[in-house]
Motif scaffolding. Structure first.
Motif, PDB file in Angstrom:
ATOM      1  N   SER A  38      18.203  -5.445 -33.639  1.00 16.33           N
ATOM      2  CA  SER A  38      17.561  -4.790 -34.778  1.00 16.33           C
ATOM      3  C   SER A  38      17.360  -5.729 -35.862  1.00 16.33           C
ATOM      4  N   GLY A  39      18.473  -6.418 -36.284  1.00 11.07           N
ATOM      5  CA  GLY A  39      18.194  -7.296 -37.416  1.00 11.07           C
ATOM      6  C   GLY A  39      17.169  -8.238 -37.144  1.00 11.07           C
ATOM      7  N   GLY A  40      16.961  -8.859 -35.828  1.00  8.27           N
ATOM      8  CA  GLY A  40      15.863  -9.638 -35.786  1.00  8.27           C
ATOM      9  C   GLY A  40      14.546  -9.167 -35.962  1.00  8.27           C
ATOM     10  N   GLU A  41      14.282  -7.870 -35.457  1.00  9.00           N
ATOM     11  CA  GLU A  41      13.089  -7.149 -35.391  1.00  9.00           C
ATOM     12  C   GLU A  41      12.856  -6.703 -36.994  1.00  9.00           C
ATOM     13  N   LEU A  42      13.812  -6.562 -37.896  1.00  7.66           N
ATOM     14  CA  LEU A  42      13.504  -6.271 -39.218  1.00  7.66           C
ATOM     15  C   LEU A  42      13.154  -7.566 -39.990  1.00  7.66           C
ATOM     16  N   LEU A  43      13.878  -8.603 -39.770  1.00  8.34           N
ATOM     17  CA  LEU A  43      13.408  -9.936 -40.222  1.00  8.34           C
ATOM     18  C   LEU A  43      12.119 -10.225 -39.846  1.00  8.34           C
ATOM     19  N   ARG A  44      11.585 -10.179 -38.492  1.00  9.14           N
ATOM     20  CA  ARG A  44      10.269 -10.442 -38.079  1.00  9.14           C
ATOM     21  C   ARG A  44       9.307  -9.662 -38.978  1.00  9.14           C
ATOM     22  N   ALA A  45       9.578  -8.345 -39.105  1.00  8.45           N
ATOM     23  CA  ALA A  45       8.663  -7.481 -39.942  1.00  8.45           C
ATOM     24  C   ALA A  45       8.481  -7.715 -41.239  1.00  8.45           C
ATOM     25  N   GLY A  46       9.586  -8.507 -42.026  1.00  5.06           N
ATOM     26  CA  GLY A  46       9.598  -8.758 -43.236  1.00  5.06           C
ATOM     27  C   GLY A  46       9.033 -10.336 -43.486  1.00  5.06           C
ATOM     28  N   GLY A  47       8.727 -11.228 -42.371  1.00  2.59           N
ATOM     29  CA  GLY A  47       8.283 -12.357 -42.501  1.00  2.59           C
ATOM     30  C   GLY A  47       9.386 -13.426 -42.790  1.00  2.59           C
ATOM     31  N   LEU A  48      10.667 -13.037 -42.436  1.00  4.61           N
ATOM     32  CA  LEU A  48      11.722 -13.754 -42.833  1.00  4.61           C
ATOM     33  C   LEU A  48      12.170 -14.521 -41.544  1.00  4.61           C
ATOM     34  N   PRO A  49      12.671 -15.744 -41.628  1.00  5.46           N
ATOM     35  CA  PRO A  49      13.015 -16.271 -40.268  1.00  5.46           C
ATOM     36  C   PRO A  49      14.398 -15.666 -39.608  1.00  5.46           C
ATOM     37  N   VAL A  50      14.075 -15.665 -38.330  1.00  3.01           N
ATOM     38  CA  VAL A  50      14.894 -15.005 -37.456  1.00  3.01           C
ATOM     39  C   VAL A  50      16.177 -15.943 -37.184  1.00  3.01           C
ATOM     40  N   ASP A  51      16.196 -17.370 -37.106  1.00  2.88           N
ATOM     41  CA  ASP A  51      17.324 -17.876 -36.988  1.00  2.88           C
ATOM     42  C   ASP A  51      17.668 -18.911 -38.131  1.00  2.88           C
ATOM     43  N   GLY A  52      18.974 -19.253 -38.335  1.00  3.87           N
ATOM     44  CA  GLY A  52      19.309 -19.910 -39.621  1.00  3.87           C
ATOM     45  C   GLY A  52      19.425 -19.324 -41.037  1.00  3.87           C
ATOM     46  N   LEU A  53      19.072 -17.992 -41.011  1.00  6.34           N
ATOM     47  CA  LEU A  53      18.933 -17.361 -42.404  1.00  6.34           C
ATOM     48  C   LEU A  53      20.538 -17.393 -42.947  1.00  6.34           C
ATOM     49  N   ASP A  54      20.642 -17.656 -44.126  1.00  8.34           N
ATOM     50  CA  ASP A  54      21.857 -17.735 -44.744  1.00  8.34           C
ATOM     51  C   ASP A  54      22.134 -16.951 -45.979  1.00  8.34           C
ATOM     52  N   THR A  55      21.639 -15.829 -45.836  1.00  5.54           N
ATOM     53  CA  THR A  55      21.573 -14.876 -46.987  1.00  5.54           C
ATOM     54  C   THR A  55      21.787 -13.558 -46.577  1.00  5.54           C
TER      55      THR A  55
END
Length: 141
Positions: free
Chosen positions: A50-67
């Motif tokens: 779910s987190g990965g899907e939401l990140l992709r939908a927002g144009g954010l990187p799925v791997d290595g995000l530190d926020t």
């Protein structure tokens, strides 16, 4: 994958994405839950489907995000902006911290990045994500 697989179709207008294995992030999740009696916030791990899907939908990187990421009414907020927007919606006295929004983001985010870079060393890390209690489970995607 449909993040709304639950038959309840929960209100997901405010979703907080956190590093599920980070002790600091797990503590933030528990902190929010304890100070959010109206259950405005829902949660997902950055590492989850779910987190990965939401990140992709927002144009954010799925791997290595530190926020931490706050998704609020379709808008994505990260770093200090996310934290301040979350605090603003908790029960008193936490909304008072929103006054720090007047500090320039470059300064706020510098401090945020310092903590994020050192979070595992300073606060620790688990091998698996936080396992919510049965009462908390409905707040997780």
């Amino acid at each position: 994958m449909d993040i709304m697989q639950n038959s309840e179709k929960q209100d997901v207008s405010r979703i907080v994405l956190v590093d599920g294995v980070c002790h600091l992030c797990q503590g933030l999740t528990r902190f929010i839950i304890e100070r959010d009696p109206q259950a405005k916030f829902r949660f997902a791990s950055l590492q989850s489907g779910s987190g990965g899907e939401l990140l992709r939908a927002g144009g954010l990187p799925v791997d290595g995000l530190d926020t931490v990421v706050l998704i609020e009414d379709g808008h994505y907020y990260t770093r200090s902006a996310a934290v301040l927007r979350i605090f603003r919606q908790l029960k008193m006295p936490w909304p008072l911290l929103y006054v720090f929004v007047f500090i320039p983001p470059v300064i706020r985010d510098w401090l945020y990045r310092l903590v994020a870079r050192n979070r595992y060393r300073w606060f620790g890390k688990n091998e698996q994500c936080l396992i919510p209690t049965p009462e908390q489970r409905k707040r997780f995607l």
